[in-house]
Structure formats: structure tokens, C-alpha cells
Motif scaffolding. Sequence first.
Motif, PDB file in Angstrom:
ATOM      1  N   GLU A 108       0.805  -1.389   0.153  1.00 43.90           N
ATOM      2  CA  GLU A 108      -0.079  -0.099  -0.037  1.00 43.90           C
ATOM      3  C   GLU A 108       0.853   1.418   0.165  1.00 43.90           C
ATOM      4  O   GLU A 108       0.277   2.315  -0.303  1.00 43.90           O
ATOM      5  N   SER A 109       2.118   1.207   0.320  1.00 40.29           N
ATOM      6  CA  SER A 109       2.773   2.549   0.495  1.00 40.29           C
ATOM      7  C   SER A 109       4.285   2.133   0.219  1.00 40.29           C
ATOM      8  O   SER A 109       4.748   1.016   0.238  1.00 40.29           O
TER       9      SER A 109
ATOM     10  N   ASP B  75       6.837  -5.318  12.510  1.00 40.58           N
ATOM     11  CA  ASP B  75       6.191  -3.712  12.321  1.00 40.58           C
ATOM     12  C   ASP B  75       4.815  -3.476  13.095  1.00 40.58           C
ATOM     13  O   ASP B  75       5.093  -2.276  13.548  1.00 40.58           O
ATOM     14  N   ARG B  76       4.066  -4.181  12.922  1.00 44.18           N
ATOM     15  CA  ARG B  76       2.805  -3.850  13.920  1.00 44.18           C
ATOM     16  C   ARG B  76       2.423  -4.934  14.912  1.00 44.18           C
ATOM     17  O   ARG B  76       2.932  -6.095  14.840  1.00 44.18           O
TER      18      ARG B  76
ATOM     19  N   ARG C  55      -0.187   6.517  16.681  1.00 45.13           N
ATOM     20  CA  ARG C  55       0.247   7.713  16.211  1.00 45.13           C
ATOM     21  C   ARG C  55      -0.837   8.905  16.610  1.00 45.13           C
ATOM     22  O   ARG C  55      -0.430   9.863  16.891  1.00 45.13           O
TER      23      ARG C  55
ATOM     24  N   ASP D  69       7.265   8.241   8.260  1.00 49.88           N
ATOM     25  CA  ASP D  69       7.905   7.145   7.451  1.00 49.88           C
ATOM     26  C   ASP D  69       9.168   7.607   7.096  1.00 49.88           C
ATOM     27  O   ASP D  69      10.229   6.820   7.098  1.00 49.88           O
TER      28      ASP D  69
HETATM   29  C1  GZL Z   1       4.394   1.365   9.809  1.00 47.07           C
HETATM   30  C2  GZL Z   1       3.433   0.664   8.965  1.00 47.07           C
HETATM   31  C3  GZL Z   1       2.758   1.582   8.374  1.00 47.07           C
HETATM   32  C4  GZL Z   1       3.496   2.715   7.562  1.00 47.07           C
HETATM   33  C5  GZL Z   1       2.672   2.807   6.307  1.00 47.07           C
HETATM   34  O1  GZL Z   1       5.344   0.816  10.863  1.00 47.07           O
HETATM   35  O2  GZL Z   1       2.816  -0.356   9.657  1.00 47.07           O
HETATM   36  O3  GZL Z   1       1.935   0.817   7.414  1.00 47.07           O
HETATM   37  O4  GZL Z   1       3.656   3.693   8.477  1.00 47.07           O
HETATM   38  C6  GZL Z   1       2.300   1.466   6.057  1.00 47.07           C
HETATM   39  O5  GZL Z   1       3.223   3.295   5.330  1.00 47.07           O
HETATM   40  O6  GZL Z   1       1.186   1.309   5.224  1.00 47.07           O
END
Ligand code: GZL
Length: 308
Positions: free
Chosen positions: A28-29, A105-106, A163, A242
Motif C-alpha cells: 500500500e505504500s 512492524d505492527r 500515532r 515514515d
Molecule cells: C508502520 C507501518 C505503516 C507505515 C505505512 O510501521 O505499519 O504501514 O507507516 C504502512 O506507510 O502502510
Amino acid sequence: GQTESGTSSGDSKSSDKLVIGFSQVGAESEWRTANTKSMQEAIKAAGHELKFSDAQQKQENQIKAIRSFIAQKVDAIVFSPVVETGFETVLQEAKDAGIPVFLSDRAVDIEDDSLWVTFLGSDFVEEGRKAANWLVEETADVDGDVNIVELQGTVGSAPAIDRKEGFEEVIADHPNLKITKSQTGDFTRAKGKEVMEAFLKADGENIDVLYSHNDDMAIGAIQAIEEYGLKPGEDIKIIGVDAVKGAFEAMAAGKMNVTVECNPLFGPQMVDLIEAHLAGEEIDKRVAVEESMYTMDQAEELLPTREY
Ligand code: GZL
């Protein structure tokens, strides 16, 4: 030469060839594609096999992918959950199958933290605080209200929730800093532009700042602001997260003011954690990724050095 049983002299590796299943959020990014590339390259460089799944930001695809990795009896599963909830059952299935899960990451919002070995990723609340602290500094000598519109990330995702929390925690001490509109742009340029167009249509003359949960949505919003006839970076200050190349290009063009770094290049660190765990070493439950923040005046000089 003579060796004890089970070990070999010469080029023995810290671990045998592993088969690693990676359930990635999507593409997505710019951040996401850089993160995928970092993981793919690190796993290849370590001589392991990668089974990769792009979920296209859909939870059901991630659940299917994890079940497929379990069926294939992979040695380890790396998983970046698109949202914080709804994964308990499938993570329990992985645990029952004896396959270690590494959150990338999440995070997930699950009580039973035995369902994953570790969570390697950024501190998103701190990223939100950094964004707000920059704005507090930037508006220190502004008496009147500062009207902020917010582009949120994917609804229910850890980065979007955290965030927002970190940003609001800081501006709570500054009553003239007001979030007047807030809506999700799902972390994409297209959606970010679409939502910013709606914000501008509703109240364009009273927007002072955009706080965007990632740079991609900010870049989309910049296009909307220019099409509306205002100057991004001047008439409306732009805060992103980012620190992707697109943000450095926008800042170098004077169209964006600051981006809070969220470093995706932790593939090698993740492979080290997997190998260490499978070699029987103790791993911390939470491993944070180091990161900074960059402003418009630094962009020109730093742009050539940026890796993602
Ligand atoms: C952050 C990540 C987020 C980014 C976005 O760690 O999970 O997901 O900030 C991405 O660009 O879509």
C-alpha cells in the motif's frame, strides 16, 4: 577433521536452512514495499527459503496465509498484522503446531503473549509525540487557534491507533492546537488525496496544518491542496510519518515541512532474531527499531542518502 557427534568442523552455520513464511500486510505504500524488500533480501542473504504472501490489506488473506504456512510445516512465521484484533485463533493454531511466530512492524492486541516470540517494530506512540512536539515548537509564538486536519492510517491498525494517541497526548497541553477534522486515508496516496479534497471543500480557508499518519497519504493530500489553489508547506503545514524518499522530494520542493522516520529496513534484525530463537537463545518480547525525524531544510542534502 575429527568432530564430536552432531557438529561439523569448517563452515558450520549458526542455523540450518530454514523455511520462513512471511504474511505481509500488502503493498500500500513506499514504506511497505521497502519493508518487504528488506525482509526478502535478508532471508535470501542468510541462505533461507522464503514463502511470501501479500494480503492486499485484507485480514482474511492473512489468516489464510498463516494457515497455509502451518500446513506446509514452515520453521517460523513472520507476521505484520493489518489490524490489532481478530488473529487470536490462527495464532493459537500456529502455537499448537509448534511453529514460532515473530510479529513484524505492527502489534496485535492479545492478552496471551505466549502466542508470539517477539514484536520487532517502531514505537508508534513516540512517533505521534515527535510529530506533535515539532508542531508545538513551530507554533510557539502563534496566539490564535491552529486548526489541524488529520489523515488517519488504516482503521484498527496499531500505527493508526498509536500515532493518534501520541499526537493527542502532546497537544492536550496546548489548547490552541485543535484537530478540527480526522478521517482515514488507509495509508494510500489515492485515498489521502480524496479525503483531503473533502476537507478542503468543507473548510479550506480554515486549515493551518495537516497531520498525516504516513507520507503516502500526505503526498496525495499535497496534490489536492495544489489543485485547490493553496501552497502546501506554506499555507498549510504538512507533517508526515515514515521518512520515505517521496517525502524528501516533497520537502526539497518546499511542499512538506517534516517527516517522522519509521524505519522499514529491519529484515536483517528479524532474521537474527529467528535464528537466535531457533538456536535456543532467550529473545526479548519487544525489540524497538531505532529512528529519527527530518525537516524541510535537511531534505536537499539527505535525499541522495535515503535507502527507501
Ligand atoms: C508502520 C507501518 C505503516 C507505515 C505505512 O510501521 O505499519 O504501514 O507507516 C504502512 O506507510 O502502510
